[in-house]
Write a protein that holds these residues in place. Sequence first.
Motif, short mmCIF file in Angstrom:
data_model
loop_
_atom_site.label_atom_id
_atom_site.label_comp_id
_atom_site.label_asym_id
_atom_site.label_seq_id
_atom_site.Cartn_x
_atom_site.Cartn_y
_atom_site.Cartn_z
N GLU A 74 0.84 -1.20 0.00
CA GLU A 74 0.00 0.00 0.00
C GLU A 74 0.87 1.26 0.00
O GLU A 74 2.04 1.22 0.38
N GLN A 75 0.28 2.39 -0.41
CA GLN A 75 1.04 3.63 -0.48
C GLN A 75 0.82 4.52 0.74
O GLN A 75 1.00 5.73 0.66
N THR A 76 0.42 3.91 1.85
CA THR A 76 0.31 4.63 3.10
C THR A 76 1.10 3.90 4.17
O THR A 76 1.02 2.67 4.28
N ALA A 77 1.89 4.64 4.93
CA ALA A 77 2.74 4.01 5.94
C ALA A 77 1.96 3.55 7.15
O ALA A 77 2.28 2.54 7.77
N GLU A 225 9.40 9.17 -0.11
CA GLU A 225 8.73 7.97 -0.62
C GLU A 225 8.24 8.20 -2.04
O GLU A 225 8.35 7.30 -2.89
N TRP A 226 7.69 9.38 -2.30
CA TRP A 226 7.22 9.73 -3.65
C TRP A 226 8.38 9.60 -4.64
O TRP A 226 8.24 9.02 -5.73
N ARG A 230 8.97 6.76 -7.86
CA ARG A 230 9.10 7.18 -9.24
C ARG A 230 10.47 6.86 -9.84
O ARG A 230 10.59 6.62 -11.03
N LEU A 231 11.48 6.85 -9.00
CA LEU A 231 12.82 6.54 -9.50
C LEU A 231 13.03 5.04 -9.66
O LEU A 231 13.96 4.62 -10.37
N ARG A 241 12.75 -2.50 -1.10
CA ARG A 241 13.94 -2.50 -0.26
C ARG A 241 14.29 -1.08 0.22
O ARG A 241 14.60 -0.85 1.39
N LEU A 242 14.21 -0.12 -0.71
CA LEU A 242 14.54 1.25 -0.37
C LEU A 242 13.52 1.85 0.60
O LEU A 242 13.87 2.57 1.53
#
Length: 491
Positions: A74-77, A225-226, A230-231, A241-242
Amino acid sequence: MASEKVDYDVVIIGAGISGINFGYRLQERLPNLSYTILESRHELGGTWSLFNYPGIRSDSDLYTFGFPWRPWEEQTAIAEGPLIIKYMKESAAMHGIDQKIQFNHHVNNADYSRTSKTWAFNVTANGTEQKTLRSKFYLICTGYYDYKEPLQAQIPGIEDFKGTVAHPQSWPQDLDYTDKNVVIVGSGATAITLLPNLAKKASTVTILQRSPSYVMSQPAEDSLEWGIRRLTWFSKPLQHRLLRWKWVLMPFLLTRFAYNFPQAARKMFGNLIQAQLPPTLPRDPHFNPTYNPFEQRVCLCPDGDYYAALRSGKGTVETGVIETVTPNSIKLVSGKELHPDIIVTATGLKLRFAGGVAITVDGTPLNIADKFIWKGVMIEDVPNAAYVMGYVDASWTLGADATAQMVCRILKQMQKEGVKEIVPRRSEYEKEHMKEEPLLRLTSTYVKRAKDVTPKTGATGQWRPRSYYYKDIMMAWFGDIKTGTEWVRGV
């Protein structure tokens, strides 16, 4: 030496995040060992199955609270309870761990035999059936609080209140708080979660606190995180991992800064809080804790929902000491009165060791409060057993996985050397001279009240408490696993 037939090589007690993770590590690193997970409830999930109050959510990020072997997608911590338990169930099913769980199996007592080198577990299954299970090794993954009984708040006159009194641990699912005045007694993570969620339907919600906590806003996705997403769009494994290491590293740096420069940390936290407060609520006394950051847990609120509720006027904070509760009010020592329809006692947890299982060695009961924890993993004088304790200033799962990896390494070494028993022992010098330390490095009231039911740590040697993840995981991989323990070979 006598032998006893065992049902499993390893018995794990508790099917929460620690127990599921232990199951995975055993399958990954010791596939030749048999194991089962005994769970007293009807489903896996632990805390996330038990708690059902409005808005229940993690107080750690899911990138590190989630399993290292199954990345959080998910994109929420910060995530709410239903999403967390869904993730846990899916993770267990992916690796067949759910097939190893025996639900509605309550362990009454566990006795270790020094003669047979086995554990015998007296179990009540499905409420009535009595059975005994035996294993060579015992993994205690029951968390640190009492699932059956919440911490009873010591509030004078609370029994006279004519409205509803609710505790978050046993939240009434039929409780209707629409257009009601709600007072939440407490200032910890549970209270901070409840206020914005109750305020959606309640008339007003007031946090009544003796002293404030640090409450920090956490965006659903921050700029770092954004950028990582994207990178690394071309590689999901690299992205995961990052993101995970970002969440390991940043809290570590923040807590080290707070421990080493407490006054600077107080100022920084204070400025961040001040910027989010409505003009009607002064920072002092309502948002100016008497302790330094991380001496008690720092609360997180996703996207600042707690402060948004305060700015909306639906939520507010009152700082003071309760003189008494009357049938229709709460009287404070200051003379002020609150008039709630509902009182929520969010005053902490009742700590309990090993889920209340009575542990004996050769039938002799152990006074756990007299025992020390070896490397944060094993209990003094208790053979072939490990205890999972996470962190208080980082996610629980980081500590749980460091423990799981160390125990798997110990089990491998026991197999290699033909060792049947490992038991931690303090030396006579350590017994006489070693300074004691508490198990949890917190000054919270509920932690202080539990010192007589939890084990201790020492100030030196192998008995020191957990420190931080990097050190503990290196210890699990490469550290000394012999000093402070007896290793007994079979015959």
